[in-house]
Design a protein around this motif. Structure first.
Motif, mmCIF file in Angstrom:
data_model
loop_
_atom_site.group_PDB
_atom_site.id
_atom_site.type_symbol
_atom_site.label_atom_id
_atom_site.label_comp_id
_atom_site.label_asym_id
_atom_site.label_seq_id
_atom_site.Cartn_x
_atom_site.Cartn_y
_atom_site.Cartn_z
ATOM 1 N N PRO A 52 55.843 78.632 52.323
ATOM 2 C CA PRO A 52 56.571 79.199 53.464
ATOM 3 C C PRO A 52 55.739 79.673 54.631
ATOM 4 N N ILE A 53 54.825 80.588 54.467
ATOM 5 C CA ILE A 53 54.105 81.135 55.614
ATOM 6 C C ILE A 53 53.165 80.097 56.209
ATOM 7 N N LEU A 54 52.442 79.392 55.336
ATOM 8 C CA LEU A 54 51.519 78.374 55.824
ATOM 9 C C LEU A 54 52.271 77.245 56.539
ATOM 10 N N SER A 55 53.413 76.889 55.979
ATOM 11 C CA SER A 55 54.231 75.832 56.584
ATOM 12 C C SER A 55 54.667 76.224 57.988
ATOM 13 N N ASP A 56 55.067 77.487 58.140
ATOM 14 C CA ASP A 56 55.491 77.961 59.466
ATOM 15 C C ASP A 56 54.329 77.903 60.468
ATOM 16 N N ILE A 57 53.150 78.250 59.998
ATOM 17 C CA ILE A 57 51.971 78.218 60.874
ATOM 18 C C ILE A 57 51.674 76.776 61.297
ATOM 19 N N ILE A 58 51.716 75.864 60.325
ATOM 20 C CA ILE A 58 51.436 74.449 60.620
ATOM 21 C C ILE A 58 52.456 73.898 61.615
ATOM 22 N N LYS A 59 53.735 74.243 61.394
ATOM 23 C CA LYS A 59 54.785 73.743 62.287
ATOM 24 C C LYS A 59 54.613 74.315 63.693
ATOM 25 N N PHE A 60 54.275 75.593 63.758
ATOM 26 C CA PHE A 60 54.077 76.193 65.078
ATOM 27 C C PHE A 60 52.899 75.532 65.793
ATOM 28 N N ALA A 61 51.820 75.331 65.051
ATOM 29 C CA ALA A 61 50.620 74.737 65.654
ATOM 30 C C ALA A 61 50.883 73.325 66.151
ATOM 31 N N GLY A 62 51.715 72.604 65.426
ATOM 32 C CA GLY A 62 51.989 71.210 65.798
ATOM 33 C C GLY A 62 53.222 71.018 66.654
ATOM 34 N N GLY A 63 53.918 72.117 66.997
ATOM 35 C CA GLY A 63 55.141 71.993 67.795
ATOM 36 C C GLY A 63 56.278 71.348 67.031
ATOM 37 N N ILE A 64 56.284 71.508 65.708
ATOM 38 C CA ILE A 64 57.287 70.874 64.851
ATOM 39 C C ILE A 64 58.510 71.779 64.733
ATOM 40 N N ALA A 65 59.691 71.192 64.775
ATOM 41 C CA ALA A 65 60.930 71.953 64.650
ATOM 42 C C ALA A 65 60.967 72.671 63.303
ATOM 43 N N PRO A 66 61.343 73.936 63.268
ATOM 44 C CA PRO A 66 61.346 74.696 62.010
ATOM 45 C C PRO A 66 62.200 74.059 60.913
ATOM 46 N N LYS A 67 63.288 73.368 61.302
ATOM 47 C CA LYS A 67 64.176 72.794 60.286
ATOM 48 C C LYS A 67 63.662 71.474 59.722
ATOM 49 N N ARG A 68 62.601 70.943 60.293
ATOM 50 C CA ARG A 68 62.053 69.684 59.798
ATOM 51 C C ARG A 68 61.114 69.919 58.609
ATOM 52 N N ASP A 69 61.144 68.977 57.671
ATOM 53 C CA ASP A 69 60.171 68.965 56.583
ATOM 54 C C ASP A 69 58.980 68.129 57.013
ATOM 55 N N ILE A 70 57.798 68.589 56.669
ATOM 56 C CA ILE A 70 56.590 67.817 56.938
ATOM 57 C C ILE A 70 56.455 66.761 55.846
ATOM 58 N N PRO A 71 56.332 65.480 56.189
ATOM 59 C CA PRO A 71 56.214 64.446 55.152
ATOM 60 C C PRO A 71 55.024 64.692 54.234
ATOM 61 N N ARG A 72 55.167 64.313 52.990
ATOM 62 C CA ARG A 72 54.109 64.522 51.993
ATOM 63 C C ARG A 72 53.133 63.349 52.022
#
Length: 984
Positions: free
Chosen positions: A702-722
């Motif tokens: 959760p927290i790391l994912s939010d940081i990664i999404k913020f850094a990359g400009g990724i929408a919060p509701k999107r999943d980052i592909p594995r």
């Protein structure tokens, strides 16, 4: 008749000089209306032209939401003495949809069905509604609105009212008793005059007419003056207006006659917004045939085909269209509907005869009567009839593509409107076609001819040279001679598109001075201040004034990354490619333009973006060139889906233009962080593959994912592909391809997406290619085509990657080793961008011709390979780049051979579009709405046993993240079938 009727000046008024306080007008509009008010330079550039030769910069744009908005806008424009132009789809060909005025765009919001009475066969609508949406609303009651232009999927009712449109099936409306034109299919209108009078108009009996005249007030004044005008000009009205189905030119003064019940609604149809604004319209409907069939007759020439029109009309078809061999030649040269053309019978001129009825027996009886009659004739035409509705639809696509097919034909001078819709009595069309062709030859013009021959209307685009004085004089001389010719045949200058600016100067040839004075008076009665779309129809600006590309056209020619081989190496030429037909404004079908389908914004249509790029080079309104923010904003929601390159009839390639623009816009600037996060995914993926489990853990925590999404400009509701635990190249090198060395080689392209994220796709591709008898090899070095870089204008990096590919695969390319790609967008880079970025390179040309999708390769290189059967149901979603560049015919053949029971969705873009749908904010919203339009709901409805097939990585991710269903690549489906066959 009165001895001296006219109290108006006999000298025509001129379009008024502008002295409008635009700042005050804009501010008041913003305070008073609920809709949108746009007086910025970008909006002015967007609405500077229509589908014609003309360009005029508007004062501003208003997009009303309600009737009250329209009324208040007109009230304030009247207060500030600002001219007004009411506009729908903006597809007019004669210049009536551009003006130095406040443009009121009805299409975005003011587009509702207000009332439907199936018993009375009437429907009341707002003018911004699209024709197809009206017909969708009434079709369950077996009804239809008769007139249907080729632009039916995106033209508005208001625009049809303005132009007095007709269309393919106006023959059906005529036989139904209503008549061919919109004018003939109107019950009533609610209108608004420039000085604020709102009233409903329609037929008025003699007694009621006198009552209105005696009531007093502005309405009474209008009725009295129009009655006086009619009485004064009655004899001329009865003799000067040709009684033909397609008389569209001029104002409809015959509707004022007593026998027409002084019908002001019909009199205003075709007035092109020069008299009043339409607030709503009540349309007459006709029964829609439940079944239809098509017969095509092939003749030795187009004029011979025309000579048979009167005879065919006796059989009462619901459509009777014609086209010549020049149109077919142009289509072949543009590679447009080539497969469809093969269904035509032999000939050099064709008639498409459509019959409609209550059931199949009914329509075939009608068709067979015609067929048997013609078979008995000497020199009988070649005849084809079509039981297949699919083949019928293909033939109609050929005919409806006429405008696009005749624009920007390779090897031909550019063609433009100017004499594109003349009409004569249908019984004279054969002779007229021959005489018109002779006149074209006299002036060394060679256009294709097609049109609504059942009603005597001929369409064409002519290679008028408007760029120099000699060409302009030739154009004017031709058009005057052409006007005299059509009048000689008892016809009309316009049979569908109206007069606007291009034919206003010619109307006197058709009508004479007295009727021209009557037109002047008609206009002045309605609009005494001459502020309603001035300079159109009557007292025009001039046939060769305000040209978009006239003899003063001298655009900037900037240096570019792409070479634009289809546009003479010129970016400015590319920005002129859009002819404004507006097919990108469709709401419910095709690929383009996904962002417009969601927002309904002109600036998000392919046409709007092309207009802004053109204006950017003009530089007088849209300033600052490549750094212009309005252009950047319009391109921001372009998904770079390439749908326009495939769907647009003139192949506008907005994805390429966007990449070009962004490369210059960001020169010397820092790009947004999303550009570095997604554009450089090839390098990030290589880095992530060193420790994929750690990267996947971080992206899901959760927290790391939010940081990664913020850094990359990724929408919060999107999943980052594995990322895969072992990427495909490593797996391939570990397993090898033993036992295959004696077989022909094929390079399996390990694209970044499937290599690092979905290696099972490439594994399946390898299995299928080996089963087909090939030795699968990979490039020795890790390579990438750079597909994500284009979306952010990183063209220097993209070009560098392509050069690396050409260098590393030089021996294989020159040896003719084919390349098979699993990711459609990467195959499209080799088939499209490669030679555009690196022209005149033989290895680039070779690689382009040697790169295939899996289906293409199997059908061309593995013809002895028997595809396995898989008797299951499937839903197919086609990747946008796949449809636009490679098309999808080979995939359909493969699916058919596999005996899959499949449905190909008309779902347009999935909405993910590479990285577009991952980005937060408006892009994410547009992405979801684009997917929810068709694709995602249809997949949710599908049975669990139904296979979902989508080759694009981004498409599969959109489906996975929004439906929880797995989508399979075609390679995986074939591999699945192979394994089931082995198991059996």
């Amino acid at each position: 008749m009165k001895e001296n009727y006219s109290s108006f000046d006999t000298t025509f008024a001129t379009p008024s000089a502008l002295d409008v306080d635009l700042e005050e007008l804009e501010q008041e509009l913003k305070k008073e209306i609920e809709g949108e008010v746009r007086f910025d330079e970008g909006s002015k550039g967007l609405y500077s032209t229509d589908s014609s030769n003309y360009r005029q910069i508007p004062l501003g744009v208003v997009i009303p939401k309600t009737e009250a908005d329209v009324i208040k806008t007109v009230e304030l424009c009247h207060k500030y003495k600002a001219p007004i132009l009411s506009r729908g789809g903006g597809t007019s060909l004669a210049g009536q949809c551009c003006n130095v005025a406040v443009v009121i765009d009805m299409s975005k919001y003011y587009n509702q069905v207000l009332h439907f009475d199936p018993q009375a066969k009437l429907v009341k609508v707002q003018p911004g509604i699209v024709l197809d949406e009206v017909n969708d609303h009434v079709k369950d009651e077996g009804l239809i609105f008769g007139p249907d232009p080729a632009t039916h999927s995106h033209c508005t009712i208001g625009g049809m009212l303005g132009n007095n449109s007709c269309g393919v099936h106006s023959v059906m409306a005529e036989f139904a008793g209503n008549g061919a034109r919109v004018e003939d299919n109107i019950e009533s209108l609610t209108i608004l005059t420039y000085d604020g009078l709102r009233m409903e108009v329609g037929p008025v009996s003699g007694e009621r007419l006198e009552e209105i005249i005696t009531e007093g007030g502005r309405k009474s004044e209008i009725y009295r003056q129009l009655k006086d005008l009619r009485d004064f000009y009655t004899d001329k009205i009865k003799t000067k207006f040709p009684d033909i189905p397609r008389r569209v030119s001029g104002y409809n003064l015959p509707e004022l006659l007593p026998e027409k019940e002084f019908n002001l609604a019909r009199a205003l149809v075709g007035s092109e917004g020069t008299c009043a604004i339409i607030l709503d319209a009540t349309l007459k409907l006709i029964p829609s045939p439940e079944k239809h069939t098509l017969v095509v007759l092939g003749f030795d020439s187009i004029h011979e085909a025309g000579e048979h029109v009167p005879e065919i009309m006796k059989y009462k078809p619901i459509g009777l269209e014609g086209m010549d061999d020049m149109l077919i030649s142009f289509m072949k040269r543009k590679n447009l509907h080539v497969e469809d053309i093969e269904h035509l019978p032999e000939g050099k001129g064709w008639l498409l005869v459509e019959f409609g009825g209550k059931d199949e027996d009914d329509v075939w009886k009608q068709a067979n009567k015609l067929i048997e009659n013609f078979k008995k004739k000497d020199n009988a035409p070649n005849i084809k009839s079509f039981e297949s509705k699919k083949k019928e639809a293909l033939i109609w696509e050929v005919r409806e593509s006429g405008l696009g097919a005749t624009a920007w034909v390779p090897g031909e001078p550019s063609s433009v409107p100017g004499w594109e819709d003349s009409a004569v009595p249908p019984e004279k069309i054969g002779g007229y076609l021959k005489a018109l062709r002779d006149l074209f030859a006299k002036y060394d013009y060679h256009p294709a001819l097609y049109g609504h021959f059942g009603q005597g209307c001929v369409h064409c685009r002519v290679e008028f040279d408007l760029l120099n004085e000699e060409g302009l004089e030739k154009y004017k001389k031709f058009s005057r001679e052409a006007a005299h010719l059509v009048v000689k045949f008892g016809g009309s200058l316009s049979g569908e598109h109206g007069d606007g600016q291009s034919r206003a100067d010619l109307l006197e040839i058709m009508y004479g001075k007295e009727i021209m004075q009557a037109f002047h008076d008609f206009k002045q009665i309605w609009d005494p201040e001459w502020k309603m779309n001035p300079g159109k129809i009557i007292n025009g600006y001039g046939q060769t004034a305000n040209l978009r590309a006239g003899n003063d056209y001298n655009p900037k020619e900037p240096e570019t990354h792409f070479s634009y081989p289809e546009d003479n190496g010129s970016f400015s030429h590319a920005t002129l490619r859009c002819v404004g037909v507006g097919q990108c404004r469709r709401h419910n079908s095709g690929i383009m333009c996904p962002s417009y389908m969601v927002t309904r914004e002109e600036k998000h249509s392919t046409r709007g973006r092309a207009r802004l790029l053109h204006e950017m080079l003009e530089g007088d309104v849209v300033k600052n060139g490549w750094k212009n923010e309005a252009v950047k904003e319009a391109l921001d929601l372009c998904l770079a889906c390439k749908g326009c390159k495939g769907d647009c009839p003139v192949s506008v390639d907005m994805a390429t233009y966007k990449a070009e623009f962004l490369s210059h816009y960001y020169k010397g600037k820092i790009r947004p962080r999303t550009a570095y996060a997604f554009g450089l995914i090839y390098w990030w993926a290589r880095l992530a593959s060193l420790a994929p489990q750690i990267v996947n853990w971080a992206s899901k925590t959760p927290i790391l994912s939010d940081i990664i999404k913020f850094a990359g400009g990724i929408a919060p509701k999107r999943d980052i592909p594995r990322f895969a635990k072992k990427h495909f190249r490593k797996w391939f090198n570990d397993t090898g391809s033993a036992g295959q060395s004696n077989k022909p080689k094929v390079i399996l392209w390990p694209d970044t997406f499937n290599n690092f994220l979905l290696p099972d796709t490439l594994k399946a591709g390898k299995n299928v290619l080996e089963a087909a008898g090939f030795q699968v090899i990979l490039p020795q070095q890790m390579l990438c085509c750079g597909r994500p870089l284009y979306d952010y204008g990183m063209l220097d990096k993209a070009k560098k990657l392509l050069k690396e590919i050409l260098q590393n695969l030089r021996h294989e390319i020159q040896a003719g080793v084919p390349v098979v790609g699993m990711e459609p967008s990467c195959v499209a880079v080799f088939r499209d961008e490669l030679c555009n970025l690196i022209p005149h390179n033989h290895d680039a040309q070779r690689l382009k011709s040697q790169t295939f999708t899996l289906a293409e390769f199997l059908l061309t290189h593995a013809m002895d390979f028997e595809l396995p059967k898989l008797k299951k149901k499937a839903i197919i979603h086609r990747h946008c780049h796949h449809q636009a560049i490679m098309h999808f015919e080979e995939e359909k053949q493969v699916l058919n051979q596999m005996e899959l029971d499949y449905e190909i969705l008309d779902s347009g873009c999935c909405g993910m579009a590479g990285s577009f749908g991952y980005e937060k904010g408006e892009r994410y919203d547009v992405s979801i709405k684009a997917g929810e339009r068709v694709l995602l709901p249809r997949i949710r409805e599908a049975d669990n046993d139904t296979i979902i097939i989508a080759d694009g990585f981004s498409c599969r991710e959109q489906i996975k993240q929004c439906t929880s269903r797995k989508a399979w690549h075609l390679a995986e489906v074939i591999d699945m079938a192979l394994k089931e066959t082995v198991a059996v």
